[in-house]
Design a protein around this motif. Structure first.
Motif, PDB file in Angstrom:
ATOM      1  N   SER A   2       6.300  -4.816 -11.380  1.00  0.00           N
ATOM      2  CA  SER A   2       5.527  -5.006 -12.524  1.00  0.00           C
ATOM      3  C   SER A   2       6.269  -4.295 -13.653  1.00  0.00           C
ATOM      4  N   ALA A   3       5.599  -4.536 -14.868  1.00  0.00           N
ATOM      5  CA  ALA A   3       6.072  -3.961 -16.098  1.00  0.00           C
ATOM      6  C   ALA A   3       5.873  -2.589 -16.256  1.00  0.00           C
ATOM      7  N   ALA A   4       5.128  -1.997 -15.034  1.00  0.00           N
ATOM      8  CA  ALA A   4       4.981  -0.637 -15.153  1.00  0.00           C
ATOM      9  C   ALA A   4       6.041   0.089 -13.980  1.00  0.00           C
ATOM     10  N   SER A   5       6.803  -0.729 -13.376  1.00  0.00           N
ATOM     11  CA  SER A   5       7.813  -0.128 -12.395  1.00  0.00           C
ATOM     12  C   SER A   5       8.675   0.602 -13.349  1.00  0.00           C
ATOM     13  N   PRO A   6       9.167   1.755 -12.736  1.00  0.00           N
ATOM     14  CA  PRO A   6      10.214   2.498 -13.418  1.00  0.00           C
ATOM     15  C   PRO A   6      11.478   2.510 -13.290  1.00  0.00           C
ATOM     16  N   VAL A   7      12.367   2.687 -14.301  1.00  0.00           N
ATOM     17  CA  VAL A   7      13.655   2.969 -14.069  1.00  0.00           C
ATOM     18  C   VAL A   7      14.227   4.231 -13.911  1.00  0.00           C
ATOM     19  N   LEU A  35      16.096  11.908 -12.978  1.00  0.00           N
ATOM     20  CA  LEU A  35      16.301  12.806 -11.749  1.00  0.00           C
ATOM     21  C   LEU A  35      17.677  13.462 -11.733  1.00  0.00           C
ATOM     22  N   ALA A  36      17.647  14.889 -11.678  1.00  0.00           N
ATOM     23  CA  ALA A  36      18.965  15.574 -11.247  1.00  0.00           C
ATOM     24  C   ALA A  36      19.080  15.925  -9.823  1.00  0.00           C
ATOM     25  N   PRO A  37      19.735  15.483  -9.110  1.00  0.00           N
ATOM     26  CA  PRO A  37      19.770  15.584  -7.629  1.00  0.00           C
ATOM     27  C   PRO A  37      19.883  17.144  -7.465  1.00  0.00           C
ATOM     28  N   GLU A  58       7.485   9.323  -2.016  1.00  0.00           N
ATOM     29  CA  GLU A  58       7.474   9.695  -3.270  1.00  0.00           C
ATOM     30  C   GLU A  58       8.670  10.506  -3.570  1.00  0.00           C
ATOM     31  N   VAL A  59       9.254  10.660  -4.925  1.00  0.00           N
ATOM     32  CA  VAL A  59       9.773  11.773  -5.338  1.00  0.00           C
ATOM     33  C   VAL A  59       9.166  12.417  -6.528  1.00  0.00           C
ATOM     34  N   LEU A  60       8.943  13.802  -6.355  1.00  0.00           N
ATOM     35  CA  LEU A  60       8.275  14.502  -7.438  1.00  0.00           C
ATOM     36  C   LEU A  60       9.207  15.386  -8.234  1.00  0.00           C
ATOM     37  N   SER A  65       6.425  11.839 -11.090  1.00  0.00           N
ATOM     38  CA  SER A  65       6.323  11.211  -9.759  1.00  0.00           C
ATOM     39  C   SER A  65       6.869   9.804  -9.736  1.00  0.00           C
ATOM     40  N   VAL A  66       7.581   9.476  -8.737  1.00  0.00           N
ATOM     41  CA  VAL A  66       7.850   7.926  -8.611  1.00  0.00           C
ATOM     42  C   VAL A  66       7.879   7.409  -7.167  1.00  0.00           C
ATOM     43  N   ALA A  67       6.951   6.260  -6.820  1.00  0.00           N
ATOM     44  CA  ALA A  67       7.034   5.948  -5.391  1.00  0.00           C
ATOM     45  C   ALA A  67       8.145   5.256  -5.203  1.00  0.00           C
ATOM     46  N   LEU A  68       8.790   5.455  -4.045  1.00  0.00           N
ATOM     47  CA  LEU A  68      10.021   4.912  -3.675  1.00  0.00           C
ATOM     48  C   LEU A  68      10.043   3.395  -3.840  1.00  0.00           C
TER      49      LEU A  68
END
Length: 323
Positions: A2-7, A35-37, A58-60, A65-68
């Protein structure tokens, strides 16, 4: 997607090239998670479930936060190495860093449905100079005669037969001097008298020096090519003389464009920064390709065009990949 899906932008904090891309995506109202690993596990928490053929979870980070399975694309830039929590040393610290690399690193390279610019495994494969040299030649790009060796006599013979010659490092990793200052190994001309027993200590790359009149940095973003003529360098390695340089966009000859596109396809890259030398006859001599090269030091009109092309890659990845 969707348009809300992040980069997802995977990089260190101090990354000017990533900064301009993030700003452009922001102007387009495309959500971005940076994100800086290397911040894991101090300010990053991960929960990934392997149930069936796709990872979910997810990663926080400290702020987002972002759903994988919601990431539309990944801009993989220059993350710092994985590390251990403060206070750990020795084998415990090494073990924790290895687990982070293969755990979080494995998750970030297996995001379902994401378009990578570039996938880190592709970057890694494309960083090896021996592979670059052979693939470039196979793709019809003109590669100067090159020798890879740790044999002193063979190095001298190469310079005798193919000189004048230059030396360049096989990988531009971090080099820290005795005083703790970072050092850079530049491209330098090398004579037979310069070749001593130190050559036997590791692998070296010697190459015929191109009798160039100007340099060209060609940045490839998908199907778009941005060839920038670099004038004003008084020496072999233009990176040593940024204050003296002048930049102008030029056309890419059809045969070079064909070779560059074939090169990207051979390594599975969506992005590459190619270096060429142009001789007085106008022939393009291929030097190397950095699959993750920078571009934000160019003047704004040039940087802006490359940034827009990269933002297109990341924003419209779902349409591009047929998802």
């Amino acid at each position: 997607m969707s348009a809300a899906s992040p980069v997802l932008v995977v990089t260190r904090l101090d990354d000017a090239t990533a900064d301009v891309v993030v700003e452009e995506l922001g102007r387009r109202s495309v959500p971005v998670v940076r994100l800086a690993p290397g911040d894991f596990p101090a300010t990053t928490t991960v929960a990934a479930r392997a149930e069936g053929p796709r990872l979910t979870g997810e990663v926080l980070t400290g702020t987002r936060s972002v759903a994988l399975d919601a990431v539309r694309s990944v801009y993989w830039r220059r993350p710092r190495p994985y590390s251990a929590p403060d206070g750990l040393k020795g084998p415990d610290a090494d073990w924790c860093a290895q687990q982070a690399h293969h755990g979080l690193g494995g998750i970030l390279t297996t995001l379902p449905g994401a378009h990578y610019v570039n996938h880190p495994w592709r970057n890694r494969a494309a960083e090896y100079k021996p592979a670059q040299l052979t693939v470039a030649a196979r793709c019809g790009l003109h590669v100067p005669p090159t020798l890879l060796t740790n044999d002193v006599e063979r190095a001298r013979q190469f310079i005798r037969d193919h000189g004048p010659a230059i030396y360049k490092p096989l990988y531009n990793g971090e080099y820290v001097g005795p005083d703790g200052q970072g050092l850079t190994v530049w491209v330098e001309e090398v004579a037979m008298a310069d070749v001593d027993t130190g050559v036997a200590h590791t692998m070296h790359l010697f190459q015929t020096r191109v009798d160039k009149v100007v340099d060209v940095r060609l940045t490839a973003v998908g199907n778009q090519l941005f060839a920038v003529r670099i004038d004003g360098s008084p020496g072999l390695d233009w990176r040593r003389h940024y204050d003296d340089l002048h930049y102008s966009l030029i056309d890419t000859p059809p045969d070079v464009a064909k070779g560059v596109h074939e090169y990207l396809a051979a390594f599975g890259l969506a992005y590459g920064a190619f270096d060429f030398g142009l001789d007085a006859a106008g022939r393009w001599h291929w030097y190397e390709c950095n699959p993750n090269g920078q571009f934000a030091w160019f003047p704004d009109p040039i940087t802006g065009r490359i940034t827009a092309a990269l933002a297109d890659q990341l924003q419209y990845s779902s349409d591009r990949d047929g998802r």
